[in-house]
Motif scaffolding. Structure first.
Motif, PDB file in Angstrom:
ATOM      1  N   LEU A 108      60.537  57.135 -61.408  1.00  8.53           N
ATOM      2  CA  LEU A 108      59.568  57.197 -60.131  1.00  8.53           C
ATOM      3  C   LEU A 108      60.296  58.152 -59.241  1.00  8.53           C
ATOM      4  O   LEU A 108      59.625  59.058 -58.884  1.00  8.53           O
ATOM      5  CB  LEU A 108      59.328  55.892 -59.440  1.00  8.53           C
ATOM      6  CG  LEU A 108      58.516  56.085 -58.355  1.00  8.53           C
ATOM      7  CD1 LEU A 108      57.018  56.622 -58.414  1.00  8.53           C
ATOM      8  CD2 LEU A 108      58.225  54.541 -57.677  1.00  8.53           C
ATOM      9  N   SER A 112      58.720  62.147 -58.517  1.00  7.58           N
ATOM     10  CA  SER A 112      58.508  62.315 -57.070  1.00  7.58           C
ATOM     11  C   SER A 112      59.532  63.782 -56.700  1.00  7.58           C
ATOM     12  O   SER A 112      58.933  64.629 -55.937  1.00  7.58           O
ATOM     13  CB  SER A 112      58.872  61.335 -56.259  1.00  7.58           C
ATOM     14  OG  SER A 112      58.069  60.123 -56.588  1.00  7.58           O
ATOM     15  N   ILE A 116      57.625  67.141 -55.580  1.00 11.59           N
ATOM     16  CA  ILE A 116      57.884  67.796 -54.114  1.00 11.59           C
ATOM     17  C   ILE A 116      58.675  68.943 -54.082  1.00 11.59           C
ATOM     18  O   ILE A 116      58.253  69.799 -53.360  1.00 11.59           O
ATOM     19  CB  ILE A 116      58.695  66.700 -53.383  1.00 11.59           C
ATOM     20  CG1 ILE A 116      57.946  65.281 -53.211  1.00 11.59           C
ATOM     21  CG2 ILE A 116      59.029  67.240 -52.005  1.00 11.59           C
ATOM     22  CD1 ILE A 116      58.351  64.208 -52.665  1.00 11.59           C
ATOM     23  N   GLU A 151      54.481  55.045 -45.158  1.00 13.06           N
ATOM     24  CA  GLU A 151      54.259  54.888 -46.581  1.00 13.06           C
ATOM     25  C   GLU A 151      53.729  53.552 -47.143  1.00 13.06           C
ATOM     26  O   GLU A 151      52.960  53.425 -47.940  1.00 13.06           O
ATOM     27  CB  GLU A 151      55.637  55.092 -47.531  1.00 13.06           C
ATOM     28  CG  GLU A 151      56.234  56.759 -47.398  1.00 13.06           C
ATOM     29  CD  GLU A 151      57.308  57.148 -47.977  1.00 13.06           C
ATOM     30  OE1 GLU A 151      57.425  57.954 -48.759  1.00 13.06           O
ATOM     31  OE2 GLU A 151      58.384  56.095 -47.892  1.00 13.06           O
ATOM     32  N   LEU A 194      53.436  57.056 -57.187  1.00 11.14           N
ATOM     33  CA  LEU A 194      53.864  58.673 -57.216  1.00 11.14           C
ATOM     34  C   LEU A 194      53.107  59.544 -56.307  1.00 11.14           C
ATOM     35  O   LEU A 194      53.788  60.186 -55.465  1.00 11.14           O
ATOM     36  CB  LEU A 194      53.668  59.182 -58.720  1.00 11.14           C
ATOM     37  CG  LEU A 194      54.258  60.617 -58.945  1.00 11.14           C
ATOM     38  CD1 LEU A 194      55.957  60.765 -58.712  1.00 11.14           C
ATOM     39  CD2 LEU A 194      53.963  61.128 -60.342  1.00 11.14           C
ATOM     40  N   THR A 195      51.985  59.323 -56.221  1.00 12.43           N
ATOM     41  CA  THR A 195      51.174  60.062 -55.242  1.00 12.43           C
ATOM     42  C   THR A 195      51.406  59.695 -53.791  1.00 12.43           C
ATOM     43  O   THR A 195      51.495  60.579 -52.799  1.00 12.43           O
ATOM     44  CB  THR A 195      49.665  59.533 -55.253  1.00 12.43           C
ATOM     45  OG1 THR A 195      49.097  59.844 -56.671  1.00 12.43           O
ATOM     46  CG2 THR A 195      48.779  60.485 -54.137  1.00 12.43           C
ATOM     47  N   VAL A 197      54.611  58.697 -52.638  1.00  7.19           N
ATOM     48  CA  VAL A 197      55.915  59.198 -52.334  1.00  7.19           C
ATOM     49  C   VAL A 197      55.691  60.774 -52.392  1.00  7.19           C
ATOM     50  O   VAL A 197      56.259  61.258 -51.297  1.00  7.19           O
ATOM     51  CB  VAL A 197      56.805  58.894 -53.530  1.00  7.19           C
ATOM     52  CG1 VAL A 197      58.189  59.477 -53.264  1.00  7.19           C
ATOM     53  CG2 VAL A 197      57.024  57.411 -53.628  1.00  7.19           C
ATOM     54  N   VAL A 198      54.845  61.140 -52.882  1.00  3.64           N
ATOM     55  CA  VAL A 198      54.865  62.744 -52.642  1.00  3.64           C
ATOM     56  C   VAL A 198      54.163  63.392 -51.602  1.00  3.64           C
ATOM     57  O   VAL A 198      54.422  64.001 -50.631  1.00  3.64           O
ATOM     58  CB  VAL A 198      54.004  63.421 -53.973  1.00  3.64           C
ATOM     59  CG1 VAL A 198      53.552  64.886 -53.673  1.00  3.64           C
ATOM     60  CG2 VAL A 198      55.043  63.291 -55.298  1.00  3.64           C
ATOM     61  N   ILE A 259      64.246  61.045 -50.339  1.00  4.28           N
ATOM     62  CA  ILE A 259      62.941  60.748 -51.266  1.00  4.28           C
ATOM     63  C   ILE A 259      63.194  59.475 -52.064  1.00  4.28           C
ATOM     64  O   ILE A 259      62.196  58.626 -51.893  1.00  4.28           O
ATOM     65  CB  ILE A 259      62.799  62.015 -52.250  1.00  4.28           C
ATOM     66  CG1 ILE A 259      62.450  63.229 -51.478  1.00  4.28           C
ATOM     67  CG2 ILE A 259      61.715  61.610 -53.019  1.00  4.28           C
ATOM     68  CD1 ILE A 259      62.357  64.229 -52.343  1.00  4.28           C
ATOM     69  N   THR A 263      61.139  55.696 -52.227  1.00  3.47           N
ATOM     70  CA  THR A 263      60.600  55.148 -53.400  1.00  3.47           C
ATOM     71  C   THR A 263      60.885  53.519 -53.431  1.00  3.47           C
ATOM     72  O   THR A 263      60.049  52.832 -53.733  1.00  3.47           O
ATOM     73  CB  THR A 263      61.246  55.614 -54.656  1.00  3.47           C
ATOM     74  OG1 THR A 263      62.560  55.428 -54.711  1.00  3.47           O
ATOM     75  CG2 THR A 263      61.004  57.260 -54.759  1.00  3.47           C
TER      76      THR A 263
END
Length: 334
Positions: A108, A112, A116, A151, A194-195, A197-198, A259, A263
């Protein structure tokens, strides 16, 4: 290999080891001074039924009867041989518990980071090319809004929308029951976390790229390139982008632990079986051995990435290299 290069490598290696040692002392001491007796994490409510002699024997077996400095020296001696103790909650080796989860977090976090890294560069380049036009202003406003959304809140919103209301995507886990080896099933479970985090990190780095490129656009050498007949798009790609790459690479090296930390939060909301969820469970059940190793690994990642960013700057930026040499020379003189 030049003598200066060997000295630089030894200097960075020594700094890294010293930082890791100081971090291990700090993390171990805090874990041992944390509230609640570790016996409760291992034995649960059975501790209340134990006699004083049985509790002392249990402490002896777990190595908790000595002072904190003695415990640390014992732990360090074992850790240097790859033995980090046992998990109080899972009653097994800490390495085995981590090995079962670390792959999910790396998958993950790695995906990510890659997305990014690529999208921020492309988006920053596009916004710099369309400076102050409608598309640039619109992307800047949307990006600012998405980067300000926590998040955990965005994760809950996505679960409610895509998993509960629409039923398009799974809202928890890393794979469906019985489909652990299915790449397609794992990919579907990765879409939402994933979406999140990005989206949570993309615009911050894209905005940094945009601003750095706009600074380069206003430099004197760009005016010379424009006089030679190059278009604004060609100048951005051939000259400005090349000048910003050293700072962008170092920025992304520093960004990796940031990052990765994102996660951890997303894993917890999506019940994704990774290091973030494991850290929460360890803190909840007072599994200090496991939590200590997770904190130590996270800290080592931060230290390594910061030193990597510094090395990239020194390697690619002559000004940083000269400043580093002067600093080491002054330190040697003192």
């Amino acid at each position: 290999m030049k003598k200066s290069n060997i000295i630089r490598i030894l200097y960075h290696a020594g700094s890294f080891l010293l930082s890791v040692f100081a971090l291990s002392v700090l993390v171990f001491t805090i874990s041992r001074l944390a509230p609640r007796d570790p016996l409760y994490a291992y034995y649960g409510e059975r501790v209340e039924k134990m006699s004083v002699e049985e509790q002392e024997q249990a402490r002896e077996r777990l190595g908790l009867n000595a002072s904190v400095p003695v415990q640390y020296m014992r732990w360090l001696a074992c850790a240097l041989h790859g033995d980090f103790g046992i998990s109080y909650q899972y009653k097994t080796d800490v390495k085995e518990v981590l090995a079962a989860r670390v792959g999910n977090t790396l998958l993950l976090g790695g995906m990510s980071f890659a997305l990014i890294f690529v999208l921020a560069l492309w988006l920053g380049l596009f916004c710099a090319w369309r400076e102050e036009r409608l598309t640039d202003r619109l992307i800047c406003r949307i990006g600012t809004v998405t980067s300000c959304i926590p998040e955990f809140w965005l994760s809950l919103l996505f679960i409610l929308l895509f998993a509960v209301w629409l039923g398009w995507l799974p809202g928890s886990g890393a794979y469906s029951v019985g489909k652990e080896g299915s790449a397609a099933d794992r990919a579907v479970h990765l879409i939402l976390p994933l979406t999140v985090v990005v989206l949570g990190h993309l615009w911050y780095y894209a905005f940094q790229v945009r601003n750095r490129l706009l600074e380069e656009v206003r430099a004197d050498y760009v005016l010379l390139a424009r006089m030679k007949g190059l278009s604004g798009k060609q100048v951005l790609r051939r000259h400005c982008l090349r000048s910003t790459m050293p700072s962008y690479l170092s920025m992304m090296a520093v960004a990796f632990p940031h990052i990765l930390g994102g996660t951890y939060v997303v894993e917890l909301v999506f019940s994704y079986p990774g290091i973030g969820t494991l850290a929460y469970e360890s803190a909840r059940y007072k599994d200090y051995n496991l939590l200590m190793v997770i904190s130590l690994l996270t800290g080592i990642t931060v230290i390594f990435c910061n030193m990597l960013a510094q090395g990239i700057n020194e390697r690619l930026d002559p000004r940083m290299r000269a400043q580093s040499k002067v600093g080491r020379g002054e330190a040697g003189g003192v």
